[in-house]
Motif scaffolding. Structure first.
Motif, PDB file in Angstrom:
ATOM      1  N   ALA A  60       0.826  -1.210   0.000  1.00  0.00           N
ATOM      2  CA  ALA A  60       0.000   0.000   0.000  1.00  0.00           C
ATOM      3  C   ALA A  60       0.859   1.259   0.000  1.00  0.00           C
ATOM      4  CB  ALA A  60      -0.928  -0.006   1.205  1.00  0.00           C
ATOM      5  N   GLY A  61       2.061   1.205   0.574  1.00  0.00           N
ATOM      6  CA  GLY A  61       2.968   2.350   0.572  1.00  0.00           C
ATOM      7  C   GLY A  61       4.345   1.927   0.088  1.00  0.00           C
ATOM      8  N   ARG A  92       7.676   5.211   8.846  1.00  0.00           N
ATOM      9  CA  ARG A  92       6.796   5.739   9.892  1.00  0.00           C
ATOM     10  C   ARG A  92       5.869   6.847   9.387  1.00  0.00           C
ATOM     11  NH1 ARG A  92       4.781   5.397  13.492  1.00  0.00           N
ATOM     12  NH2 ARG A  92       5.553   6.871  15.038  1.00  0.00           N
ATOM     13  N   PHE A  93       6.135   7.372   8.181  1.00  0.00           N
ATOM     14  CA  PHE A  93       5.230   8.394   7.632  1.00  0.00           C
ATOM     15  C   PHE A  93       3.891   7.796   7.167  1.00  0.00           C
ATOM     16  CE2 PHE A  93       9.215  10.856   7.149  1.00  0.00           C
ATOM     17  CZ  PHE A  93       8.818  12.053   7.726  1.00  0.00           C
ATOM     18  N   PHE A 139      -2.880  10.914   9.462  1.00  0.00           N
ATOM     19  CA  PHE A 139      -2.621  12.305   9.825  1.00  0.00           C
ATOM     20  C   PHE A 139      -1.454  12.863   9.019  1.00  0.00           C
ATOM     21  CE2 PHE A 139      -0.003  15.268  12.220  1.00  0.00           C
ATOM     22  CZ  PHE A 139      -0.869  16.357  12.202  1.00  0.00           C
ATOM     23  N   ARG A 140      -0.371  12.084   8.928  1.00  0.00           N
ATOM     24  CA  ARG A 140       0.822  12.583   8.208  1.00  0.00           C
ATOM     25  C   ARG A 140       0.553  12.728   6.708  1.00  0.00           C
ATOM     26  NH1 ARG A 140       3.989   8.637  12.049  1.00  0.00           N
ATOM     27  NH2 ARG A 140       3.835   9.997  13.857  1.00  0.00           N
ATOM     28  N   TYR A 141      -0.342  11.898   6.182  1.00  0.00           N
ATOM     29  CA  TYR A 141      -0.711  12.024   4.763  1.00  0.00           C
ATOM     30  C   TYR A 141      -1.647  13.222   4.537  1.00  0.00           C
ATOM     31  CZ  TYR A 141       1.023   7.371   3.189  1.00  0.00           C
ATOM     32  OH  TYR A 141       1.789   6.293   2.835  1.00  0.00           O
ATOM     33  N   GLY A 142      -2.115  13.841   5.628  1.00  0.00           N
ATOM     34  CA  GLY A 142      -3.029  14.967   5.477  1.00  0.00           C
ATOM     35  C   GLY A 142      -4.483  14.558   5.340  1.00  0.00           C
ATOM     36  N   PHE A 143      -4.827  13.347   5.809  1.00  0.00           N
ATOM     37  CA  PHE A 143      -6.219  12.884   5.743  1.00  0.00           C
ATOM     38  C   PHE A 143      -7.013  13.344   6.968  1.00  0.00           C
ATOM     39  CE2 PHE A 143      -4.923   8.836   3.162  1.00  0.00           C
ATOM     40  CZ  PHE A 143      -4.485   9.657   2.140  1.00  0.00           C
ATOM     41  N   HIS A 186      -9.454  -1.296  -3.040  1.00  0.00           N
ATOM     42  CA  HIS A 186      -9.784  -0.062  -2.355  1.00  0.00           C
ATOM     43  C   HIS A 186     -10.657  -0.401  -1.155  1.00  0.00           C
ATOM     44  CE1 HIS A 186      -9.526   2.080  -6.456  1.00  0.00           C
ATOM     45  NE2 HIS A 186      -9.567   0.802  -6.732  1.00  0.00           N
ATOM     46  N   PRO A 187     -10.615   0.348  -0.032  1.00  0.00           N
ATOM     47  CA  PRO A 187      -9.592   1.337   0.256  1.00  0.00           C
ATOM     48  C   PRO A 187      -8.302   0.668   0.719  1.00  0.00           C
ATOM     49  CG  PRO A 187     -11.117   1.195   2.107  1.00  0.00           C
ATOM     50  CD  PRO A 187     -11.602   0.228   1.061  1.00  0.00           C
ATOM     51  N   ARG A 188      -7.190   1.308   0.431  1.00  0.00           N
ATOM     52  CA  ARG A 188      -5.878   0.741   0.685  1.00  0.00           C
ATOM     53  C   ARG A 188      -5.034   1.771   1.426  1.00  0.00           C
ATOM     54  NH1 ARG A 188      -1.602  -1.595  -3.822  1.00  0.00           N
ATOM     55  NH2 ARG A 188      -1.089  -3.426  -2.610  1.00  0.00           N
ATOM     56  N   PRO A 248      -3.585   4.090   4.625  1.00  0.00           N
ATOM     57  CA  PRO A 248      -4.311   4.789   5.684  1.00  0.00           C
ATOM     58  C   PRO A 248      -5.697   5.188   5.164  1.00  0.00           C
ATOM     59  CG  PRO A 248      -2.094   5.683   5.449  1.00  0.00           C
ATOM     60  CD  PRO A 248      -2.327   4.775   4.277  1.00  0.00           C
ATOM     61  N   GLU A 289     -12.023   9.615   2.462  1.00  0.00           N
ATOM     62  CA  GLU A 289     -12.171   9.092   1.092  1.00  0.00           C
ATOM     63  C   GLU A 289     -12.280   7.583   1.058  1.00  0.00           C
ATOM     64  OE1 GLU A 289     -10.015  10.235  -2.427  1.00  0.00           O
ATOM     65  OE2 GLU A 289      -9.435  12.115  -1.466  1.00  0.00           O
ATOM     66  N   VAL A 306     -15.954   6.039   1.670  1.00  0.00           N
ATOM     67  CA  VAL A 306     -17.029   6.167   0.696  1.00  0.00           C
ATOM     68  C   VAL A 306     -16.814   5.188  -0.456  1.00  0.00           C
ATOM     69  CG1 VAL A 306     -17.445   8.588   1.252  1.00  0.00           C
ATOM     70  CG2 VAL A 306     -15.941   8.027  -0.663  1.00  0.00           C
ATOM     71  N   ARG A 344       0.571  15.541  -3.216  1.00  0.00           N
ATOM     72  CA  ARG A 344       0.558  16.465  -2.085  1.00  0.00           C
ATOM     73  C   ARG A 344       1.959  16.634  -1.522  1.00  0.00           C
ATOM     74  NH1 ARG A 344      -3.867  14.676   1.904  1.00  0.00           N
ATOM     75  NH2 ARG A 344      -5.152  15.706   0.352  1.00  0.00           N
ATOM     76  N   LEU A 349       4.044  17.093   1.565  1.00  0.00           N
ATOM     77  CA  LEU A 349       3.835  16.917   3.011  1.00  0.00           C
ATOM     78  C   LEU A 349       4.703  17.909   3.778  1.00  0.00           C
ATOM     79  CD1 LEU A 349       3.716  13.016   3.372  1.00  0.00           C
ATOM     80  CD2 LEU A 349       1.879  14.603   2.804  1.00  0.00           C
ATOM     81  N   LEU A 356       3.811  13.176  -1.364  1.00  0.00           N
ATOM     82  CA  LEU A 356       2.952  11.995  -1.361  1.00  0.00           C
ATOM     83  C   LEU A 356       2.188  11.936  -2.679  1.00  0.00           C
ATOM     84  CD1 LEU A 356       1.298   9.721   0.252  1.00  0.00           C
ATOM     85  CD2 LEU A 356      -0.294  11.556   0.798  1.00  0.00           C
ATOM     86  N   TYR A 379      -4.392   1.048  -6.114  1.00  0.00           N
ATOM     87  CA  TYR A 379      -3.410   2.120  -6.060  1.00  0.00           C
ATOM     88  C   TYR A 379      -2.397   1.843  -4.957  1.00  0.00           C
ATOM     89  CZ  TYR A 379      -6.727   3.511  -2.396  1.00  0.00           C
ATOM     90  OH  TYR A 379      -7.566   3.507  -1.315  1.00  0.00           O
ATOM     91  N   TYR A 436       0.402   4.208  -2.430  1.00  0.00           N
ATOM     92  CA  TYR A 436       0.875   5.527  -2.056  1.00  0.00           C
ATOM     93  C   TYR A 436       2.386   5.560  -2.245  1.00  0.00           C
ATOM     94  CZ  TYR A 436      -3.667   6.701  -0.113  1.00  0.00           C
ATOM     95  OH  TYR A 436      -4.998   6.985   0.027  1.00  0.00           O
ATOM     96  N   VAL A 458      10.515  10.645  10.805  1.00  0.00           N
ATOM     97  CA  VAL A 458       9.350  11.042  11.585  1.00  0.00           C
ATOM     98  C   VAL A 458       9.749  11.755  12.874  1.00  0.00           C
ATOM     99  CG1 VAL A 458       7.467  10.049  12.962  1.00  0.00           C
ATOM    100  CG2 VAL A 458       7.739   9.399  10.570  1.00  0.00           C
ATOM    101  N   PHE A 477       3.738  19.743   9.158  1.00  0.00           N
ATOM    102  CA  PHE A 477       3.472  19.318   7.780  1.00  0.00           C
ATOM    103  C   PHE A 477       2.837  20.477   7.014  1.00  0.00           C
ATOM    104  CE2 PHE A 477       3.515  15.212  10.014  1.00  0.00           C
ATOM    105  CZ  PHE A 477       4.363  14.492   9.192  1.00  0.00           C
ATOM    106  N   HIS A 498       1.200  19.960   3.877  1.00  0.00           N
ATOM    107  CA  HIS A 498      -0.036  19.413   3.281  1.00  0.00           C
ATOM    108  C   HIS A 498      -0.627  20.293   2.182  1.00  0.00           C
ATOM    109  CE1 HIS A 498      -0.765  16.691   7.038  1.00  0.00           C
ATOM    110  NE2 HIS A 498      -0.006  16.125   6.158  1.00  0.00           N
TER     111      HIS A 498
END
Lengths: 458, 458
Positions: free
Chosen positions: A382-383, A391-392, A396-400, A412-414, A416, A420, A423, B116, B118, B124, B425, B427, B436, B447, B449
């Motif tokens: 996923a990352g 650790r990123f 929160f760190r992704y700005g979600f 999906h979802p994958r 963090p 988004e 839904v 984005r 960060l 990201l 997808y 990330y 971190v 951040f 963002h």
């Protein structure tokens, strides 16, 4: 007699859970149709209630803590739980700020991600919508309740909350604040429910006709149990076996700094690194630099190495290296332990990761763009990170804003999962009486399939 | 002796399936990294081979047909299968055109759906990528093989094909054309495999560590069996119980026309309507208009009605109405039979659909935009249509070129699944040594963002 009575109580409790789920399902359909402003108003109301009822919340939490401390003394509860259980003024303030941040995010619903004319007067749209009814099963942290509930309500989903029994009193007050906030904003309060018994978990997992998604937040054991015992899709991960690969063209100083961060900054986190893969060309200088850095900063990491890494290390090396066993490659340590393997090529590193990894997050340290591109394309996690700490990997760190969890599934979802990820979408087709019969046979009409730029028409 | 030998043969065959899956998994990681042009070249090559080997394909198909005809005579095979099994010149030409259309579609991979910053130097991206290795289990239609294989290769996925035993000879030749086309374009040929035994299905369903997605294409029974017997996510639907609701403000002529299309244009299709819900204000005029239209066009639909609808109908009504039973509301007829229920309100129709539906496709016939908006928001199905036939729910009609199936699940992919549904997808995080530890504590960096407009930097 006592057994019969207990059985009856359990049956009655389970019946109550089923009823809560049924009501939750019906209410979630209503919730799905409410405007963004109204969903946000409920969240703002809930935040106000939480602030106004601070003393009641802290009192309830002290009751939970007193009970837990008793159990810790009796040896039936682990001491580390007390810290997670505690909800003081400062933590409550963070909770309220978190809810406010959720209200400030864009509406995740009714977003149009595809608009296409199929024929004159016949149009297709793909529109984001709630998933439906979500069951969240979490353990001792009471601050999880407001975080999860606000993400679910913002995204128009109903939620059945199964909190940890240790936080029962605290959860009840927090839950009441949300119910009150929803009531005042005209939301159907049945769209959220709090269930408390351990037996409720089984009832929820069996309700595959009503619950659309299960989110377990807790130990690997809890997640594995849930994955093995339900037909409902499960969002989450049982294991976080993250890798870092130090490439032939790595900046050694950077690699050491990132390795120490990824392993020691918070070793219990799922996004901490568990296995280090070293290109044979840099294995020795890397290990020497790592040893020097750990010594000079007075830190310790237990290193479990494969034979090849062991063989590279000269006499008088300042760190103790232990031999790695086969099972170490698939172990999530959750502490300052790292397994280390030397590989011949980038390709060998990728094969190792795809074989032993848990598809969570992997990093490569390299100055070679091509090596990163290959790593990114071939590692199916996923990352996939380049010159940054694993650790990123965090909502929160992704700005979600926040996350309900991190998904290691392939679909999906994958990764963090924030708003988004909560839904899904429906296809909307708008016609003027269009029938398929006109599009078949010798004189079939042709579809135009023209993408529509102006979404306002829908 | 024969039993032992059969058991050994089965064991050896199953071992071969496992090996094919393992090789498929490894090859799919390689395939994921290949450029679009190379994947397309393999498809164009395959199309050329199919054209060049037309006589071999038709000869193989004649062999399959001869065998199947024998079984039909013996009564061990249904006659309707012969039509689906047949692959003549004209069908083969359609297959080749279909592959060409897939090559003409945009690359579904490497699309950036989130960019984005960060922090300074730390970015990201969310980038589309293949799902991995897909197992497709299909029945007699041999033209399914090229369609599925081209969608999977275009989207960078490996695919294990389990074809119907009736089409064995045809499938082998078709499969060879793809292998040859892949080989010539430098694709790893192990990324596709053809398995043939019935026992292979169980082996595939148990391979949850290697196979990322199972796509069953076949009878409701096959799909239900697969859903109940694997931990791998299943894309598809066991049932298509689609509804049409004729609203209080419906244009009756339009409602009749669409109902007849949705029921009779191809009754065996999953997107045909099974239940008609009538607002009580229009139930009688609708039924009268339907009867008149069916009589004048000499068509017949068997109508199973609830008591209320029955009571509305005056003496001398030209159609025979039969009483509906409870199970009719959850029955997929697959033929010219329709269950009919009269409801008081739009809301009652929605409750009925969410209770008995299969989340496939539902339509409302109304001139009231508000009624459609409520219907769209509250009905949780993959397709929600306004004044159009449910039969439009189809990958080709949506402009997806082709589809591997229609998903009635709540999560992505949902609805008709084309190329976009075959990707997920990852990330991508790109740093310059970011750790971190710098973002926690009293002097934590913040951040930024900031969403990045210019994707070219990644």
């Amino acid at each position: 007699m006592s057994t019969t009575s207990d059985t009856m109580d359990t049956a009655a409790a389970n019946e109550a859970v089923i009823r809560a789920v049924e009501k939750g399902k019906a209410a979630s359909a209503t919730l799905a149709a409410l405007p963004h402003e109204q969903r946000n108003r409920a969240l703002r109301n809930a935040a106000e209630h939480l602030a106004a009822r601070e003393s009641a919340i802290i009192e309830a939490n002290e009751g939970d803590l007193a009970q837990a401390e008793k159990q810790v003394k009796e040896g039936t509860l682990n001491h580390s739980l007390l810290h997670r259980l505690k909800l003081n003024s400062s933590k409550l303030r963070d909770v309220i700020v978190g809810i406010t941040q959720v209200t400030e995010q864009q509406d995740p619903l009714s977003r149009v991600t595809l608009s296409r004319e199929l024929d004159e007067g016949l149009a297709l749209y793909r529109v984001s919508c709630p998933i439906g009814l979500i069951a969240v099963i979490f353990e001792s942290r009471p601050d999880a309740l407001p975080q999860i509930t606000s993400l679910c309500l913002k995204s128009g989903n109903g939620v059945i909350l199964k909190g940890g029994s240790e936080a029962r009193l605290t959860n009840r007050v927090l839950f009441d604040c949300f119910r009150a906030g929803m009531h005042k904003a005209g939301l159907p309060t049945d769209a959220i429910a709090l269930v408390e018994t351990r037996e409720a978990i089984k009832v929820l997992l069996d309700a595959d006709q009503l619950i659309d998604l299960v989110v377990p937040r807790g130990s690997n054991q809890l997640v594995s149990y849930i994955q093995a015992n339900t037909r409902i899709p499960v969002l989450g991960h049982a294991e976080g076996i993250c890798h870092m690969y130090v490439d032939r063209k790595a900046d050694i100083v950077m690699a050491v700094k990132i390795t120490i961060d990824a392993k020691t900054q918070y070793p219990a986190a799922c996004n901490s690194v568990e296995t280090l893969l070293l290109h044979e060309g840099v294995a020795l200088p890397f290990m020497q630099a790592l040893a020097a850095e750990l010594q000079s900063t007075n830190q310790a990491i237990r290193l479990l190495c494969d034979k090849r890494t062991m063989a590279l290390i000269p006499e008088g090396f300042p760190l103790i290296l232990e031999p790695a066993k086969e099972e170490d490659w698939s172990t999530e340590y959750g502490e300052e332990t790292l397994s280390v393997k030397t590989v011949d090529t980038l390709s060998d590193a990728i094969v190792h990761i795809n074989k032993y990894g848990s598809h969570h997050t992997e990093a490569i340290i390299t100055s070679d763009r091509g090596a990163f591109d290959t790593f990114f394309a071939q590692v199916n996690s996923a990352g996939v990170f380049w010159n940054a700490s694993t650790r990123f990997a965090d909502g929160f760190r992704y700005g979600f804003g926040a996350e309900v969890g991190i998904s290691t599934g392939k679909l999906h979802p994958r990764g963090p999962v924030g708003l988004e990820g909560l839904v899904t979408y429906k296809y909307k087709v708008v016609g003027k009486g269009h029938i398929v019969a006109d599009y078949v046979g010798d004189e079939a009409r042709k579809f135009t399939h023209v993408d529509i730029e102006d979404h306002s028409a829908q």
